[in-house]
Design a protein around this motif. Structure first.
Motif, PDB file in Angstrom:
ATOM      1  N   ASN A 129       0.826  -1.106   0.289  1.00 38.27           N
ATOM      2  CA  ASN A 129       0.106  -0.052   0.055  1.00 38.27           C
ATOM      3  C   ASN A 129       1.022   1.078   0.092  1.00 38.27           C
ATOM      4  OD1 ASN A 129      -2.533   1.410   0.197  1.00 38.27           O
ATOM      5  ND2 ASN A 129      -2.382   1.662   2.456  1.00 38.27           N
ATOM      6  N   PRO A 130       1.065   1.934  -1.162  1.00 34.59           N
ATOM      7  CA  PRO A 130       1.896   3.071  -1.149  1.00 34.59           C
ATOM      8  C   PRO A 130       1.061   4.254  -0.382  1.00 34.59           C
ATOM      9  CG  PRO A 130       1.519   2.373  -3.490  1.00 34.59           C
ATOM     10  CD  PRO A 130       0.575   1.388  -2.504  1.00 34.59           C
ATOM     11  N   THR A 131       2.026   5.040   0.250  1.00 29.06           N
ATOM     12  CA  THR A 131       1.298   6.134   1.180  1.00 29.06           C
ATOM     13  C   THR A 131       0.928   7.385   0.411  1.00 29.06           C
ATOM     14  OG1 THR A 131       3.361   6.727   1.684  1.00 29.06           O
ATOM     15  CG2 THR A 131       2.354   5.131   3.095  1.00 29.06           C
ATOM     16  N   THR A 132       0.111   7.170  -0.570  1.00 27.09           N
ATOM     17  CA  THR A 132      -0.420   8.262  -1.567  1.00 27.09           C
ATOM     18  C   THR A 132      -1.370   9.040  -0.812  1.00 27.09           C
ATOM     19  OG1 THR A 132      -1.998   6.674  -2.649  1.00 27.09           O
ATOM     20  CG2 THR A 132       0.181   6.935  -3.512  1.00 27.09           C
ATOM     21  N   CYS A 133      -2.665   9.217  -1.021  1.00 27.50           N
ATOM     22  CA  CYS A 133      -3.709   9.947  -0.477  1.00 27.50           C
ATOM     23  C   CYS A 133      -3.965   9.653   0.848  1.00 27.50           C
ATOM     24  CB  CYS A 133      -4.945  10.091  -1.321  1.00 27.50           C
ATOM     25  SG  CYS A 133      -5.837   8.502  -1.410  1.00 27.50           S
ATOM     26  N   ASP A 134      -4.573  10.445   1.755  1.00 28.37           N
ATOM     27  CA  ASP A 134      -5.085  10.065   2.999  1.00 28.37           C
ATOM     28  C   ASP A 134      -5.697   9.018   3.269  1.00 28.37           C
ATOM     29  OD1 ASP A 134      -3.444  12.223   3.657  1.00 28.37           O
ATOM     30  OD2 ASP A 134      -4.922  13.598   4.215  1.00 28.37           O
ATOM     31  N   PRO A 156       6.999   9.902  -0.705  1.00 23.01           N
ATOM     32  CA  PRO A 156       7.008  11.258  -0.375  1.00 23.01           C
ATOM     33  C   PRO A 156       5.872  12.139  -0.712  1.00 23.01           C
ATOM     34  CG  PRO A 156       8.608  10.767  -1.829  1.00 23.01           C
ATOM     35  CD  PRO A 156       7.924   9.651  -1.606  1.00 23.01           C
ATOM     36  N   ASN A 157       5.522  13.296  -0.138  1.00 24.06           N
ATOM     37  CA  ASN A 157       4.596  14.373  -0.612  1.00 24.06           C
ATOM     38  C   ASN A 157       5.213  15.060  -1.599  1.00 24.06           C
ATOM     39  OD1 ASN A 157       2.836  13.247   1.499  1.00 24.06           O
ATOM     40  ND2 ASN A 157       3.810  14.485   2.887  1.00 24.06           N
ATOM     41  N   VAL A 158       6.393  15.359  -1.959  1.00 29.15           N
ATOM     42  CA  VAL A 158       6.999  16.092  -2.831  1.00 29.15           C
ATOM     43  C   VAL A 158       7.866  15.139  -3.750  1.00 29.15           C
ATOM     44  CG1 VAL A 158       8.571  17.893  -3.363  1.00 29.15           C
ATOM     45  CG2 VAL A 158       7.081  18.122  -1.052  1.00 29.15           C
ATOM     46  N   LYS A 159       7.755  15.446  -5.131  1.00 28.49           N
ATOM     47  CA  LYS A 159       8.446  14.518  -6.094  1.00 28.49           C
ATOM     48  C   LYS A 159       9.872  15.187  -6.352  1.00 28.49           C
ATOM     49  CE  LYS A 159       6.111  15.238 -10.295  1.00 28.49           C
ATOM     50  NZ  LYS A 159       5.788  14.558 -11.428  1.00 28.49           N
ATOM     51  N   LYS A 327      11.394   5.792 -11.898  1.00 32.61           N
ATOM     52  CA  LYS A 327      10.191   5.766 -12.628  1.00 32.61           C
ATOM     53  C   LYS A 327       8.815   5.764 -12.156  1.00 32.61           C
ATOM     54  CE  LYS A 327       7.592   2.165 -14.948  1.00 32.61           C
ATOM     55  NZ  LYS A 327       7.035   0.753 -15.420  1.00 32.61           N
ATOM     56  N   TYR A 328       8.736   5.296 -10.906  1.00 33.91           N
ATOM     57  CA  TYR A 328       7.358   5.283 -10.041  1.00 33.91           C
ATOM     58  C   TYR A 328       7.507   6.629  -9.372  1.00 33.91           C
ATOM     59  CZ  TYR A 328       6.477   0.635 -11.438  1.00 33.91           C
ATOM     60  OH  TYR A 328       5.842  -0.197 -12.467  1.00 33.91           O
ATOM     61  N   LEU A 329       8.271   7.615  -9.435  1.00 36.55           N
ATOM     62  CA  LEU A 329       8.186   8.978  -8.730  1.00 36.55           C
ATOM     63  C   LEU A 329       8.405  10.182  -9.732  1.00 36.55           C
ATOM     64  CD1 LEU A 329       8.109  10.170  -5.850  1.00 36.55           C
ATOM     65  CD2 LEU A 329      10.453  10.512  -6.013  1.00 36.55           C
ATOM     66  N   LYS A 330       9.239   9.873 -10.372  1.00 38.88           N
ATOM     67  CA  LYS A 330       9.474  11.305 -11.187  1.00 38.88           C
ATOM     68  C   LYS A 330       8.282  11.697 -12.345  1.00 38.88           C
ATOM     69  CE  LYS A 330      13.115  13.112  -9.363  1.00 38.88           C
ATOM     70  NZ  LYS A 330      13.255  14.318  -8.734  1.00 38.88           N
ATOM     71  N   PRO A 335      -2.313  14.217  -8.261  1.00 37.70           N
ATOM     72  CA  PRO A 335      -2.548  15.258  -7.408  1.00 37.70           C
ATOM     73  C   PRO A 335      -2.095  15.203  -5.952  1.00 37.70           C
ATOM     74  CG  PRO A 335      -4.550  14.381  -8.053  1.00 37.70           C
ATOM     75  CD  PRO A 335      -3.494  13.675  -8.713  1.00 37.70           C
ATOM     76  N   ILE A 336      -1.724  14.038  -5.747  1.00 37.89           N
ATOM     77  CA  ILE A 336      -1.374  13.656  -4.133  1.00 37.89           C
ATOM     78  C   ILE A 336      -0.178  14.547  -3.840  1.00 37.89           C
ATOM     79  CG2 ILE A 336      -2.352  11.598  -3.497  1.00 37.89           C
ATOM     80  CD1 ILE A 336       0.658  10.949  -4.225  1.00 37.89           C
ATOM     81  N   PHE A 337       0.746  14.821  -4.845  1.00 35.22           N
ATOM     82  CA  PHE A 337       1.853  15.561  -4.789  1.00 35.22           C
ATOM     83  C   PHE A 337       1.624  17.173  -4.752  1.00 35.22           C
ATOM     84  CE2 PHE A 337       3.462  12.056  -7.129  1.00 35.22           C
ATOM     85  CZ  PHE A 337       4.635  11.525  -6.082  1.00 35.22           C
ATOM     86  N   THR A 338       2.392  17.858  -3.517  1.00 36.60           N
ATOM     87  CA  THR A 338       2.496  19.361  -3.451  1.00 36.60           C
ATOM     88  C   THR A 338       3.268  19.776  -4.517  1.00 36.60           C
ATOM     89  OG1 THR A 338       2.472  20.973  -2.303  1.00 36.60           O
ATOM     90  CG2 THR A 338       4.010  19.539  -1.568  1.00 36.60           C
ATOM     91  N   ARG A 339       2.667  20.814  -5.273  1.00 34.61           N
ATOM     92  CA  ARG A 339       3.336  21.394  -6.428  1.00 34.61           C
ATOM     93  C   ARG A 339       3.027  20.050  -7.531  1.00 34.61           C
ATOM     94  NH1 ARG A 339       5.316  26.194  -4.736  1.00 34.61           N
ATOM     95  NH2 ARG A 339       4.204  26.043  -2.649  1.00 34.61           N
ATOM     96  N   ASN A 340       2.136  20.638  -8.322  1.00 34.02           N
ATOM     97  CA  ASN A 340       1.771  19.617  -9.584  1.00 34.02           C
ATOM     98  C   ASN A 340       1.868  20.333 -10.880  1.00 34.02           C
ATOM     99  OD1 ASN A 340       0.978  17.173 -10.239  1.00 34.02           O
ATOM    100  ND2 ASN A 340      -0.863  17.211  -9.538  1.00 34.02           N
ATOM    101  N   GLU A 341       2.916  20.815 -11.130  1.00 34.73           N
ATOM    102  CA  GLU A 341       2.924  21.579 -12.596  1.00 34.73           C
ATOM    103  C   GLU A 341       2.869  20.505 -13.380  1.00 34.73           C
ATOM    104  OE1 GLU A 341       4.944  22.689 -10.070  1.00 34.73           O
ATOM    105  OE2 GLU A 341       4.510  25.005  -9.774  1.00 34.73           O
ATOM    106  N   ASP A 342       3.571  19.390 -13.234  1.00 35.08           N
ATOM    107  CA  ASP A 342       3.814  18.494 -14.142  1.00 35.08           C
ATOM    108  C   ASP A 342       2.450  17.850 -14.784  1.00 35.08           C
ATOM    109  OD1 ASP A 342       5.994  17.531 -14.972  1.00 35.08           O
ATOM    110  OD2 ASP A 342       6.243  15.669 -13.856  1.00 35.08           O
TER     111      ASP A 342
END
Lengths: 422, 270
Positions: A129-134, A156-159, A327-330, A335-342
């Motif tokens: 279980n990846p710790t993604t959304c709450d 992590p919350n930031v990538k 590959k699984y992060l970058k 949208p779980i990441f903070t800053r999501n310009e990507d």
């Protein structure tokens, strides 16, 4: 025949829901691709007849595409995605989940605690279980309460930062350690390379299919694409790849002979937001029944899952694990990441590359990150002259009438817009 | 003489509109949807034709809209009520100097639509699933207060004190809130005004989501309610354009579209 046990009844409710959706997918459209029959049959067997198609061996359930499947394959175990789109299981989950929680999490947990889960996940040796959304994070303890063994894969919350990258690489290595303990096998350069090659071939097949969607008029409908990518959740990876390769050959032949899957002026839609997961293909189906075509998507049940590949330029096994972790992060645009310009960049890129006329953004009610992000995405797209329809919905069939009105109006407004531009 | 018709089969009422060959309104008619809405829709259309002494053949093209649009096979074509509403309001709004924003409250849903200078939909928003802030909400409230739906408009202005605030966003909870207020001895006038302001706030929020531009047109059955109109104007900070027959704007839009579709088809053949 013996009298129907309560479980059979539960299964039959689930099966009726699946059958209903499959009938729409198959019967509401003319000229279905012959090679799609494999997938139509697969879903019939698994979701309606309840066939157990799992290979023998160690089963590892994954709750999110952020769990590196190559690692599971490398250890000779079998990954199975636990994301569930069934309203029946959503209702089971609603018995113990907060009313405002997301349908997907509710349905997954509802399936995991029921005695007769579909697809047949059977006994899982491990759930990662990846710790993604709450909500998924909090699900770990609940799944353990149901008797499953859960490994929290710390995301992590930031990538963007280097610290988060190192942190994540370490999490993935620990996951490999856990798989070693579970399987009693060693991770070697050879078995990891073989697993990566297997996944890469599947991704290549997906990418080829995806490029056909750039064609105008469309040769492939989104309803079929979502069915194909949903099959990746539970099908044998090599069998799946071969079926997609066969599909690609037929698509090439179709493109050659000029057979199209929709009208020339059918509005071209990019689908984004909460993932369509069988049998909840409600929104994509409504779009295509109303005369639009889903030509691209930015979701974790299709494009985000299979688009990016691992580039290995390191040849020591630990370095390979790190590049797999990257590959699984970058490239992940969740949208779980903070800053999501990507995600914004990706949506604009898709809209341009697939000549889209508009974007449909689905958010499951209760999915805060998608709900929150819709405004900024709408502003961005509108500034580029791309209209966006935001739809908040769940797995229940109640809002079909209202949704079809909104989708038709959206497609009608796109058509008017195009007429006026001329 | 040739005519064109639009039929708007809504959850609460069926609206039929008839336009002349030149696109001007010939007549309109409203009936309850009832449970046999298909039969009732056919009767509503026939009733309007009878009143104008017309035969069905004189209607050259018929477009259906509203929730029942797809099941009404008698129509030549169907269109979503959002597009039909936009066309109807654009046309009817010309008499008021043109409108760019539409607020429509129906039996089961509320919508806000922004249109361009030609009546094309630029942006729209619709309430998600819930009946709060719709005609249904007014209906339930009237029943709780033991009032007729038609009387709500006048009672709105009879309140002795300030409008009470109704905070519940759910129809069912609002119902208990209303009963609670009654039990606490509040007057019906204040409560009705409170209900109107609660709907007005929700509606204005919806409209702000699509962007409010220029003159705002208000239609749908609840637009007949003067109290609600006043409350929305108050919350919006500007005057609304309310047509004389707000219920039939969408059917009128469908009829106008029926005319242009017919002309386009004729043009193709010529």
């Amino acid at each position: 025949m013996t009298a129907a046990a309560p479980n059979d009844f539960a299964r039959s409710k689930q099966a009726r829901e699946a059958e209903n959706m499959l009938d729409h997918i198959v019967d509401d459209f003319d000229d279905n691709l012959a090679s799609m029959t494999y997938f139509y049959d697969l879903f019939r067997r698994v979701y309606i007849q309840g066939e157990d198609i799992r290979p023998k061996g160690i089963q590892v359930g994954t709750t999110c595409i952020q769990a590196p499947e190559e690692l599971i394959h490398a250890f000779g175990a079998h990954p199975v995605r636990l994301c569930n789109g069934s309203y029946h299981y959503d209702q089971i989950g609603a018995d113990f989940m907060p009313a405002k929680s997301c349908s997907l999490v509710k349905a997954t947990l509802g399936m995991l605690c029921s005695e007769n889960p579909v697809p047949r996940v059977g006994k899982l040796d491990l759930v990662v279980n990846p710790t993604t959304c709450d909500q998924k994070k909090k699900a770990s303890a609940m799944m353990e309460g149901m008797g499953h063994t859960v490994f929290d894969l710390e995301l992590p919350n930031v990538k963007e930062s280097e610290a988060s990258r190192v942190y994540w690489q370490r999490s993935v290595r620990e996951f490999a350690e856990r798989l070693r303990a579970l399987t009693g096998k060693r991770l070697t350069r050879k078995n990891l390379l073989a697993a990566m090659a297997k996944t890469r071939r599947a991704e290549m097949a997906f990418r080829t299919m995806d490029t056909f969607r750039q064609r105008q008029p469309a040769v492939l409908l989104g309803k079929d694409v979502f069915l194909v990518t949903n099959a990746f959740f539970f099908d044998d990876i090599e069998r799946w790849t071969e079926a997609v390769e066969a599909l690609n050959q037929e698509l090439a032949a179709r493109a050659e002979s000029g057979v199209t899957a929709a009208q020339r002026k059918a509005p071209r839609i990019v689908f984004t937001g909460s993932p369509p997961i069988f049998p909840n293909l409600k929104l994509p189906i409504l779009i295509e029944q109303a005369g639009g075509v889903v030509v691209a998507d930015e979701t974790c049940s299709a494009n985000r899952m299979l688009y990016d590949m691992t580039a290995v330029d390191e040849w020591l096994v630990n370095d390979m694990v790190d590049s797999l972790a990257d590959k699984y992060l970058k490239p992940c645009t969740c949208p779980i990441f903070t800053r999501n310009e990507d995600r914004q960049r990706r949506l604009l890129e898709l809209a341009a590359k697939f000549s889209a006329d508009g974007v449909v953004y689905q958010s499951f009610a209760g999915c805060q990150v998608y709900e929150m992000e819709q405004k900024s995405i709408a502003d961005l797209l509108n500034a580029q002259g791309i209209p966006m329809l935001y739809v908040e919905t769940d797995y229940s069939p109640d809002d079909m009438g209202q949704l079809s009105t909104r989708i038709e109006a959206f497609l009608e407004s796109i058509k008017t817009r195009k007429r006026n531009r001329k | 003489m040739t005519y064109f018709a639009g039929i708007d089969i809504g959850s609460t009422a069926i609206k039929v509109a008839l336009v002349h060959g030149d696109g001007t309104l010939a007549g309109a008619h409203v009936t309850a949807s009832g449970s046999l809405f298909h039969k009732n829709a056919k009767e509503a259309l026939q009733g309007l034709l009878d009143r104008h002494g017309l035969r069905r053949e004189q209607v050259r093209y018929l477009i259906a809209t509203g929730y029942g649009r797809k099941l009404f096979k008698e129509a030549d074509d169907s269109i979503s009520e959002i597009t039909a509403n936009a066309i109807g309001a654009h046309e009817a709004g010309k008499a008021f100097g043109g409108v760019r924003t539409i607020i429509n409250i129906g039996g089961q849903d509320s919508k806000a639509i922004q249109i361009d200078g030609e009546g094309g939909v630029v942006n729209f928003a619709m309430n998600d699933k819930c009946a709060a802030g719709t005609g249904r909400f007014l209906d339930v409230a009237a029943r709780n207060l033991d009032l007729d739906l038609e009387d709500l408009g006048d009672i709105h202005f009879n309140g002795a004190g300030a409008a009470l605030s109704i905070n519940s966003t759910c129809t069912v909870f609002a119902e208990s809130e209303i009963i609670g207020l009654l039990a606490n001895g509040h007057g019906k006038g204040e409560i009705v005004a409170g209900i109107h302001y609660s709907i007005a706030r929700r509606t204005v929020r919806l409209a702000k989501r699509v962007g409010i531009e220029d003159r705002v047109y208000f239609d749908g059955g609840p637009a007949l309610n003067k109290g609600l109109v006043a409350a929305i104007e108050d919350e919006l900070g500007r005057q609304l354009v309310v047509p004389e027959h707000p219920q039939t704007t969408t059917a009128f839009g469908a009829a106008i579209l029926a005319r242009s579709e017919y002309l386009a088809e004729q043009g193709d053949e010529a």
